[in-house]
Scaffold this motif. Structure first.
Motif, PDB file in Angstrom:
ATOM      1  N   ALA A   1      21.265 -47.634   2.733  1.00 29.49           N
ATOM      2  CA  ALA A   1      21.919 -46.596   1.933  1.00 29.49           C
ATOM      3  C   ALA A   1      21.238 -45.237   2.067  1.00 29.49           C
ATOM      4  O   ALA A   1      21.082 -44.513   1.101  1.00 29.49           O
ATOM      5  CB  ALA A   1      21.992 -47.022   0.464  1.00 29.49           C
ATOM      6  N   MET A   2      20.860 -44.884   3.291  1.00 28.45           N
ATOM      7  CA  MET A   2      20.313 -43.549   3.509  1.00 28.45           C
ATOM      8  C   MET A   2      21.483 -42.591   3.663  1.00 28.45           C
ATOM      9  O   MET A   2      22.365 -42.800   4.495  1.00 28.45           O
ATOM     10  CB  MET A   2      19.432 -43.503   4.748  1.00 28.45           C
ATOM     11  N   VAL A   3      21.479 -41.551   2.850  1.00 31.19           N
ATOM     12  CA  VAL A   3      22.591 -40.598   2.893  1.00 31.19           C
ATOM     13  C   VAL A   3      22.083 -39.210   2.517  1.00 31.19           C
ATOM     14  O   VAL A   3      21.185 -39.061   1.695  1.00 31.19           O
ATOM     15  CB  VAL A   3      23.748 -41.050   1.962  1.00 31.19           C
ATOM     16  N   THR A   4      22.668 -38.217   3.169  1.00 39.02           N
ATOM     17  CA  THR A   4      22.368 -36.818   2.889  1.00 39.02           C
ATOM     18  C   THR A   4      23.649 -36.143   2.408  1.00 39.02           C
ATOM     19  O   THR A   4      24.734 -36.404   2.938  1.00 39.02           O
ATOM     20  CB  THR A   4      21.835 -36.111   4.152  1.00 39.02           C
TER      21      THR A   4
ATOM     22  N   ASP B 151      15.259 -52.034  -6.922  1.00 40.66           N
ATOM     23  CA  ASP B 151      14.773 -51.612  -5.610  1.00 40.66           C
ATOM     24  C   ASP B 151      14.254 -50.177  -5.661  1.00 40.66           C
ATOM     25  O   ASP B 151      14.852 -49.331  -6.326  1.00 40.66           O
ATOM     26  CB  ASP B 151      15.896 -51.677  -4.568  1.00 40.66           C
ATOM     27  N   PRO B 152      13.171 -49.902  -4.920  1.00 44.15           N
ATOM     28  CA  PRO B 152      12.698 -48.513  -4.850  1.00 44.15           C
ATOM     29  C   PRO B 152      13.749 -47.624  -4.176  1.00 44.15           C
ATOM     30  O   PRO B 152      14.304 -47.975  -3.141  1.00 44.15           O
ATOM     31  CB  PRO B 152      11.438 -48.593  -3.996  1.00 44.15           C
ATOM     32  N   ILE B 153      14.021 -46.498  -4.793  1.00 39.55           N
ATOM     33  CA  ILE B 153      14.938 -45.504  -4.247  1.00 39.55           C
ATOM     34  C   ILE B 153      14.158 -44.205  -4.159  1.00 39.55           C
ATOM     35  O   ILE B 153      13.479 -43.810  -5.107  1.00 39.55           O
ATOM     36  CB  ILE B 153      16.182 -45.329  -5.139  1.00 39.55           C
ATOM     37  N   TRP B 154      14.240 -43.562  -2.999  1.00 38.63           N
ATOM     38  CA  TRP B 154      13.520 -42.314  -2.760  1.00 38.63           C
ATOM     39  C   TRP B 154      14.523 -41.200  -2.562  1.00 38.63           C
ATOM     40  O   TRP B 154      15.561 -41.399  -1.911  1.00 38.63           O
ATOM     41  CB  TRP B 154      12.629 -42.458  -1.522  1.00 38.63           C
TER      42      TRP B 154
ATOM     43  N   LEU C 265      17.493 -42.642  -0.082  1.00 34.46           N
ATOM     44  CA  LEU C 265      17.488 -43.918   0.621  1.00 34.46           C
ATOM     45  C   LEU C 265      16.977 -44.985  -0.328  1.00 34.46           C
ATOM     46  O   LEU C 265      16.278 -44.710  -1.285  1.00 34.46           O
ATOM     47  CB  LEU C 265      16.675 -43.874   1.914  1.00 34.46           C
ATOM     48  N   ARG C 266      17.341 -46.198  -0.023  1.00 34.14           N
ATOM     49  CA  ARG C 266      16.967 -47.352  -0.840  1.00 34.14           C
ATOM     50  C   ARG C 266      16.174 -48.318   0.022  1.00 34.14           C
ATOM     51  O   ARG C 266      16.492 -48.530   1.188  1.00 34.14           O
ATOM     52  CB  ARG C 266      18.247 -48.009  -1.347  1.00 34.14           C
ATOM     53  N   LEU C 267      15.137 -48.906  -0.546  1.00 33.16           N
ATOM     54  CA  LEU C 267      14.365 -49.944   0.131  1.00 33.16           C
ATOM     55  C   LEU C 267      14.658 -51.264  -0.570  1.00 33.16           C
ATOM     56  O   LEU C 267      14.088 -51.570  -1.615  1.00 33.16           O
ATOM     57  CB  LEU C 267      12.868 -49.622   0.101  1.00 33.16           C
ATOM     58  N   LYS C 268      15.578 -52.018  -0.004  1.00 35.85           N
ATOM     59  CA  LYS C 268      15.997 -53.293  -0.599  1.00 35.85           C
ATOM     60  C   LYS C 268      14.978 -54.362  -0.237  1.00 35.85           C
ATOM     61  O   LYS C 268      14.732 -54.620   0.929  1.00 35.85           O
ATOM     62  CB  LYS C 268      17.382 -53.680  -0.098  1.00 35.85           C
ATOM     63  N   ARG C 269      14.391 -54.969  -1.248  1.00 38.18           N
ATOM     64  CA  ARG C 269      13.381 -56.003  -1.015  1.00 38.18           C
ATOM     65  C   ARG C 269      14.054 -57.357  -0.860  1.00 38.18           C
ATOM     66  O   ARG C 269      14.843 -57.773  -1.702  1.00 38.18           O
ATOM     67  CB  ARG C 269      12.385 -55.993  -2.156  1.00 38.18           C
ATOM     68  N   ILE C 270      13.703 -58.000   0.249  1.00 35.93           N
ATOM     69  CA  ILE C 270      14.237 -59.325   0.570  1.00 35.93           C
ATOM     70  C   ILE C 270      13.049 -60.164   1.025  1.00 35.93           C
ATOM     71  O   ILE C 270      12.458 -59.885   2.073  1.00 35.93           O
ATOM     72  CB  ILE C 270      15.306 -59.249   1.683  1.00 35.93           C
ATOM     73  N   ALA C 271      12.693 -61.153   0.223  1.00 32.93           N
ATOM     74  CA  ALA C 271      11.498 -61.968   0.473  1.00 32.93           C
ATOM     75  C   ALA C 271      10.296 -61.037   0.593  1.00 32.93           C
ATOM     76  O   ALA C 271      10.116 -60.152  -0.250  1.00 32.93           O
ATOM     77  CB  ALA C 271      11.692 -62.861   1.696  1.00 32.93           C
TER      78      ALA C 271
END
Length: 145
Positions: A65-68, A36-39, A52-58
């Motif tokens: 998981a956005m955290v500071t 998954d892309p993580i920024w 943050l993580r962009l979890k791909r689903i379909a």
């Protein structure tokens, strides 16, 4: 005067161990996945400050998981991160399940509250499983205005 922040960057595999350690320290349930892309935003010493993580689903993606880093909260890093990745968030329909107390933050950053019925079927099942675990979350969709 507001301190300028560095731009967000997508994590390359080389940085993955640092991201994993960051999540273990600050958000253990936000397990990163190399698929998954993580920024992230890093400081000048390469320490991760926000992720943050962009979890791909379909054909969708779920911002998760956005955290500071705790000592850098409430100074705008989360907003800066989201505003630096508009193209990634617009790449495919993007949703998030915001903790209810964070709904105003997401509203201020181009997310709109939606009903559970407006979620794609794949995400509805996931949302229902999370709420069955007792999580107080709100379904939202990213809409750049």
């Amino acid at each position: 005067m507001k301190r300028p922040y560095p731009d967000a960057e997508q994590v390359l595999s080389l940085w993955f161990p640092l991201v994993k350690k960051f999540y273990q320290s600050h958000y253990p349930s936000g397990k990163p996945n190399k698929a998954d892309p993580i920024w992230v935003i890093r400081n000048h010493k390469n320490a991760i400050l926000c992720a943050l993580r962009l979890k791909r689903i379909a054909e969708y993606q779920l911002l998760t998981a956005m955290v500071t880093e705790p000592s850098h909260r409430n100074i705008g890093l989360g907003s800066h991160l989201i505003n630096n990745i508009h193209s990634a968030l617009s790449d495919r329909p993007t949703y998030c399940f915001a903790f209810t107390h964070l709904v105003p933050f997401y509203h201020a950053n181009h997310f709109t509250t939606i009903s559970v019925e407006m979620l794609p079927a794949e995400l509805q099942k996931r949302f229902q499983a999370y709420t069955a675990q007792g999580r107080s979350i709100t379904p939202m969709r990213y809409i750049l205005r």
